[in-house]
Design an enzyme around this catalytic site. Structure first.
Site, PDB file in Angstrom:
ATOM      1  N   GLY A   1      -7.118   0.991   3.039  1.00 32.14           N
ATOM      2  CA  GLY A   1      -8.559   1.046   2.794  1.00 32.14           C
ATOM      3  C   GLY A   1      -8.913   1.775   1.509  1.00 32.14           C
ATOM      4  O   GLY A   1     -10.041   1.667   1.025  1.00 32.14           O
TER       5      GLY A   1
ATOM      6  N   THR B   1      -9.835   4.431  -1.535  1.00 27.19           N
ATOM      7  CA  THR B   1     -10.769   5.540  -1.786  1.00 27.19           C
ATOM      8  C   THR B   1     -12.004   5.465  -0.891  1.00 27.19           C
ATOM      9  O   THR B   1     -12.380   6.448  -0.252  1.00 27.19           O
ATOM     10  CB  THR B   1     -11.233   5.491  -3.267  1.00 27.19           C
ATOM     11  OG1 THR B   1     -10.092   5.444  -4.103  1.00 27.19           O
ATOM     12  CG2 THR B   1     -12.076   6.704  -3.612  1.00 27.19           C
ATOM     13  N   CYS B   2     -12.658   4.313  -0.849  1.00 27.48           N
ATOM     14  CA  CYS B   2     -13.936   4.201  -0.131  1.00 27.48           C
ATOM     15  C   CYS B   2     -13.777   4.643   1.316  1.00 27.48           C
ATOM     16  O   CYS B   2     -14.552   5.436   1.836  1.00 27.48           O
ATOM     17  CB  CYS B   2     -14.447   2.766  -0.207  1.00 27.48           C
ATOM     18  SG  CYS B   2     -15.990   2.532   0.668  1.00 27.48           S
TER      19      CYS B   2
ATOM     20  N   HIS C   1     -46.010  -3.253   6.972  1.00 27.93           N
ATOM     21  CA  HIS C   1     -46.601  -1.911   7.005  1.00 27.93           C
ATOM     22  C   HIS C   1     -46.122  -1.175   8.245  1.00 27.93           C
ATOM     23  O   HIS C   1     -46.077  -1.778   9.322  1.00 27.93           O
ATOM     24  CB  HIS C   1     -48.128  -2.021   7.036  1.00 27.93           C
ATOM     25  CG  HIS C   1     -48.789  -0.693   7.225  1.00 27.93           C
ATOM     26  ND1 HIS C   1     -48.902   0.220   6.201  1.00 27.93           N
ATOM     27  CD2 HIS C   1     -49.332  -0.105   8.335  1.00 27.93           C
ATOM     28  CE1 HIS C   1     -49.506   1.304   6.654  1.00 27.93           C
ATOM     29  NE2 HIS C   1     -49.774   1.132   7.948  1.00 27.93           N
TER      30      HIS C   1
ATOM     31  N   GLU D   1       0.870  -1.198   0.000  1.00 29.50           N
ATOM     32  CA  GLU D   1       0.000   0.000   0.000  1.00 29.50           C
ATOM     33  C   GLU D   1       0.899   1.237   0.000  1.00 29.50           C
ATOM     34  O   GLU D   1       1.787   1.374   0.827  1.00 29.50           O
ATOM     35  CB  GLU D   1      -0.921  -0.006   1.223  1.00 29.50           C
ATOM     36  CG  GLU D   1      -1.753   1.262   1.404  1.00 29.50           C
ATOM     37  CD  GLU D   1      -2.550   1.669   0.163  1.00 29.50           C
ATOM     38  OE1 GLU D   1      -3.353   0.870  -0.332  1.00 29.50           O
ATOM     39  OE2 GLU D   1      -2.336   2.809  -0.333  1.00 29.50           O
TER      40      GLU D   1
HETATM   41  C1  LIG Z   1     -16.542  10.871  -3.455  1.00 31.05           C
HETATM   42  C2  LIG Z   1     -16.771   9.409  -3.706  1.00 31.05           C
HETATM   43  C3  LIG Z   1     -17.843   8.785  -3.124  1.00 31.05           C
HETATM   44  C4  LIG Z   1     -18.079   7.435  -3.362  1.00 31.05           C
HETATM   45  N1  LIG Z   1     -19.168   6.844  -2.799  1.00 31.05           N
HETATM   46  C5  LIG Z   1     -19.421   5.539  -3.042  1.00 31.05           C
HETATM   47  C6  LIG Z   1     -20.547   4.897  -2.471  1.00 31.05           C
HETATM   48  O1  LIG Z   1     -21.321   5.513  -1.741  1.00 31.05           O
HETATM   49  N2  LIG Z   1     -20.741   3.587  -2.724  1.00 31.05           N
HETATM   50  C7  LIG Z   1     -19.891   2.875  -3.526  1.00 31.05           C
HETATM   51  O2  LIG Z   1     -20.114   1.687  -3.735  1.00 31.05           O
HETATM   52  N3  LIG Z   1     -18.812   3.459  -4.080  1.00 31.05           N
HETATM   53  C8  LIG Z   1     -18.557   4.765  -3.863  1.00 31.05           C
HETATM   54  N4  LIG Z   1     -17.461   5.349  -4.408  1.00 31.05           N
HETATM   55  C9  LIG Z   1     -16.559   4.522  -5.248  1.00 31.05           C
HETATM   56  C10 LIG Z   1     -15.641   3.678  -4.375  1.00 31.05           C
HETATM   57  O3  LIG Z   1     -14.958   4.482  -3.457  1.00 31.05           O
HETATM   58  C11 LIG Z   1     -14.662   2.928  -5.253  1.00 31.05           C
HETATM   59  O4  LIG Z   1     -15.371   2.268  -6.270  1.00 31.05           O
HETATM   60  C12 LIG Z   1     -13.887   1.899  -4.468  1.00 31.05           C
HETATM   61  O5  LIG Z   1     -13.148   2.514  -3.426  1.00 31.05           O
HETATM   62  C13 LIG Z   1     -12.937   1.162  -5.423  1.00 31.05           C
HETATM   63  O6  LIG Z   1     -12.111   0.363  -4.701  1.00 31.05           O
HETATM   64  P1  LIG Z   1     -10.812  -0.261  -5.319  1.00 31.05           P
HETATM   65  O7  LIG Z   1     -10.562  -1.462  -4.509  1.00 31.05           O
HETATM   66  O8  LIG Z   1     -10.911  -0.444  -6.770  1.00 31.05           O
HETATM   67  O9  LIG Z   1      -9.643   0.838  -5.139  1.00 31.05           O
HETATM   68  P2  LIG Z   1      -9.345   1.983  -4.114  1.00 31.05           P
HETATM   69  O10 LIG Z   1     -10.312   2.002  -3.003  1.00 31.05           O
HETATM   70  O11 LIG Z   1      -9.174   3.229  -4.880  1.00 31.05           O
HETATM   71  O12 LIG Z   1      -7.954   1.552  -3.484  1.00 31.05           O
HETATM   72  C14 LIG Z   1      -6.785   1.454  -4.220  1.00 31.05           C
HETATM   73  C15 LIG Z   1      -5.589   1.465  -3.289  1.00 31.05           C
HETATM   74  O13 LIG Z   1      -4.416   1.166  -4.035  1.00 31.05           O
HETATM   75  C16 LIG Z   1      -3.356   1.993  -3.597  1.00 31.05           C
HETATM   76  N5  LIG Z   1      -2.393   2.082  -4.686  1.00 31.05           N
HETATM   77  C17 LIG Z   1      -2.574   2.628  -5.922  1.00 31.05           C
HETATM   78  N6  LIG Z   1      -1.470   2.460  -6.679  1.00 31.05           N
HETATM   79  C18 LIG Z   1      -0.576   1.781  -5.919  1.00 31.05           C
HETATM   80  C19 LIG Z   1       0.738   1.312  -6.141  1.00 31.05           C
HETATM   81  N7  LIG Z   1       1.337   1.474  -7.323  1.00 31.05           N
HETATM   82  N8  LIG Z   1       1.373   0.695  -5.138  1.00 31.05           N
HETATM   83  C20 LIG Z   1       0.759   0.502  -3.951  1.00 31.05           C
HETATM   84  N9  LIG Z   1      -0.484   0.922  -3.675  1.00 31.05           N
HETATM   85  C21 LIG Z   1      -1.145   1.543  -4.658  1.00 31.05           C
HETATM   86  C22 LIG Z   1      -4.045   3.303  -3.266  1.00 31.05           C
HETATM   87  O14 LIG Z   1      -3.254   4.078  -2.381  1.00 31.05           O
HETATM   88  C23 LIG Z   1      -5.339   2.818  -2.634  1.00 31.05           C
HETATM   89  O15 LIG Z   1      -5.197   2.655  -1.253  1.00 31.05           O
HETATM   90  C24 LIG Z   1     -17.187   6.694  -4.182  1.00 31.05           C
HETATM   91  C25 LIG Z   1     -16.073   7.315  -4.750  1.00 31.05           C
HETATM   92  C26 LIG Z   1     -15.872   8.664  -4.525  1.00 31.05           C
HETATM   93  C27 LIG Z   1     -14.680   9.312  -5.154  1.00 31.05           C
END
Ligand SMILES: Cc1cc2nc3c(=O)[nH]c(=O)nc-3n(C[C@H](O)[C@H](O)[C@H](O)COP(=O)(O)OP(=O)(O)OC[C@H]3O[C@@H](n4cnc5c(N)ncnc54)[C@H](O)[C@@H]3O)c2cc1C
Length: 466
Positions: free
Chosen positions: A39, A41-42, A441, A34
């Protein structure tokens, strides 16, 4: 020296940690990398903090409406943004720490902090370390797009990440982008007390939704005083003293909007440009998404891509489902596939939109003989009792097979109520199963059987707005 593992997981978003648990549980030695916040984006800048902020905004809104419910307040409500942010930080922080502690305490799991980068199809570097494995899982997620609009380099702007540090009330927040992210922030900040303008290039908000849904969303937001500028054709930015001018050459209205802050919410891009994918030979599409098959295998044997970076979904539940698909195929001899899943998501404005399956427009385009049921929330007892009657629900079914094709519930509890429909769709049950079910209901869900009892033919060639 190269360290050898059974598997390497790059990124700790919504797929990596769950898959790591499965792999280590099966006895594999796993390295997890990481580069920033555990954790992803979410947990840190997406779902969890935004829904925590949405809850604060809802509280502010309900306090302002207190007299509607016969509740008297001694003075006007005020919002303390430092406490709003502190609450958000606490909820998000607990989740982040939980993910980190979970991984660090996991038997057979070694955590590396740093940027992971492919050096070959089975080698990844992290800082000065080099790791090798014959199974590599990419879960690197995405980040906000910063569009190359004129003047963008001359102004300060916020994204969904940097707005997480805001602990003050922007006087006038101009949000570029009328999609899910932009709309949630729009209503939230309006309820905190900011003036809010949403600038959108399309002719309607939440452009993937049916016209009737997006029109209702727009009415809900405008009712709260949010200004919506649609059909913005050539968006640009400039500064005038402390103000930021957003130039919007729209069909109607003033050609510029003057605000104190700008939030860019125009989409996301995958974090695949700095991953060394070329060294591994992993193919990406023209938008940078990693190309995967129905079981999330990339173009290189032994490398999988999960979550937002594969372009198969943009939600936490799709990323988590990816981890289940890969785990099932690798460990359970269970050939689960991406194409097994049904589109489902929510938009967390208030009232929320819950969506499952096809839109009405998609059903029309499919050319099937279909039926549609519709009910305004003004005819839903629970909504009336709660004083939250904005929105409507609708459902589309196949006239021949009676299969449910899709549904939208824009209304109080819509994000929860949609699941009874979604589950019936997974069960491939005819709609009559729900129509005959006895629901509790008073709930929003109790009107779904009623709506199904009033289905009408869906006229082909007539759009959802008519
Ligand atoms: C404002 C906002 C609100 C949202 N609300 C919702 C919601 O209500 N419900 C919902 O279902 N989805 C929601 N989403 C979308 C959701 O957050 C994402 O779809 C989800 O987090 C995707 O998860 P992921 O596992 O693909 O990657 P991510 O959660 O993005 O995690 C990727 C991880 O990889 C790490 N990383 C990246 N490149 C490297 C590297 N080269 N080496 C090591 N680590 C790296 C990053 O630091 C990050 O920790 C929202 C998104 C945003 C922006």
């Amino acid at each position: 020296m190269t360290k050898t593992y059974d598997a390497i997981v790059i990124g700790t978003g919504q797929a990596g940690p769950f898959l790591t648990q499965r792999l280590t549980g099966a006895g594999m030695k796993v390295a997890v990398i990481e580069r920033k916040l555990f954790g992803g984006t979410c947990v840190n800048t997406g779902c969890i903090p935004t829904k925590t902020l949405v809850a604060s905004a809802y509280a502010a809104h309900m306090v302002r409406r207190a007299t509607d419910y016969g509740v008297a307040l001694s003075g006007p409500a005020s919002v303390d943004m430092t406490r709003v942010k502190a609450r958000k930080d606490a909820v998000s922080g607990r989740s982040r720490t939980g993910v980190e502690n979970w991984l660090r305490g996991m038997t057979n799991c070694t955590v590396y902090q740093g940027h992971g980068r492919f050096e070959s199809p089975n080698e990844v570097s992290v800082g000065s370390e080099r790791l090798r494995a014959h199974r590599i899982f990419i879960n690197v997620g995405g980040r906000a797009v910063v569009p190359q609009m004129p003047g963008i380099k001359q102004i300060p702007y916020l994204t969904n990440s940097s707005i997480m540090d805001v602990d003050f009330l922007p006087r006038h927040l101009v949000i570029v982008g009328g999609g899910y992210v932009g709309l949630e922030f729009a209503q939230m900040y309006r309820r905190f007390g900011s003036e809010v303008t949403v600038v959108e290039t399309a002719s309607h908000l939440a452009r993937h939704e049916d016209k009737d849904v997006s029109t209702a969303i727009q009415e809900i937001l405008e009712h709260e005083g949010i200004e919506v500028r649609l059909d913005a054709t050539c968006i640009g930015f400039s500064k005038r003293a402390e103000e930021i001018l957003v130039h919007v050459d729209c069909a109607a209205g003033s050609p510029e909007v003057s605000g104190s802050h700008v939030l860019l919410a125009v989409g996301r891009r995958p974090n695949t440009d700095d991953l060394g994918l070329a060294e591994a030979g992993v193919a990406v599409d023209k938008h940078g998404y990693i190309v995967v098959d129905d079981q999330l295998r990339t173009s290189v044997p032994g490398i999988w891509a999960l979550g937002d970076c594969n372009g198969k979904g943009a939600f936490t539940h799709t990323a988590f489902n990816d981890s289940e698909i890969v785990g099932a195929n690798l460990l359970d001899h269970d050939s689960r596939k991406v194409s097994d899943r049904i589109t489902a998501y929510a938009l967390y404005i208030d009232p929320p939109l819950g969506r499952a399956g096809l839109t009405e427009e998609e059903v029309r385009r499919s050319g099937r003989h279909a039926l549609i049921g519709r009910r305004p929330m003004t005819k839903v007892g629970r909504a009336i009792e709660k004083g939250e009657t904005q929105g409507f629900m609708k459902i589309m079914v196949d006239a021949q097979t009676h299969e449910i094709l899709g549904a939208a519930i824009l209304g109080t509890g819509g994000d929860e109520a949609i699941h009874s429909i979604l589950d019936a769709m997974y069960a491939r049950a005819p709609y009559t199963v729900i129509q005959r079910a006895m629901h509790i209901h008073p709930t929003v869900s109790e009107l779904v059987p009623t709506m199904l009892g009033e289905l009408q033919p869906l006229a082909v060639g007539v759009s959802a707005s008519q």
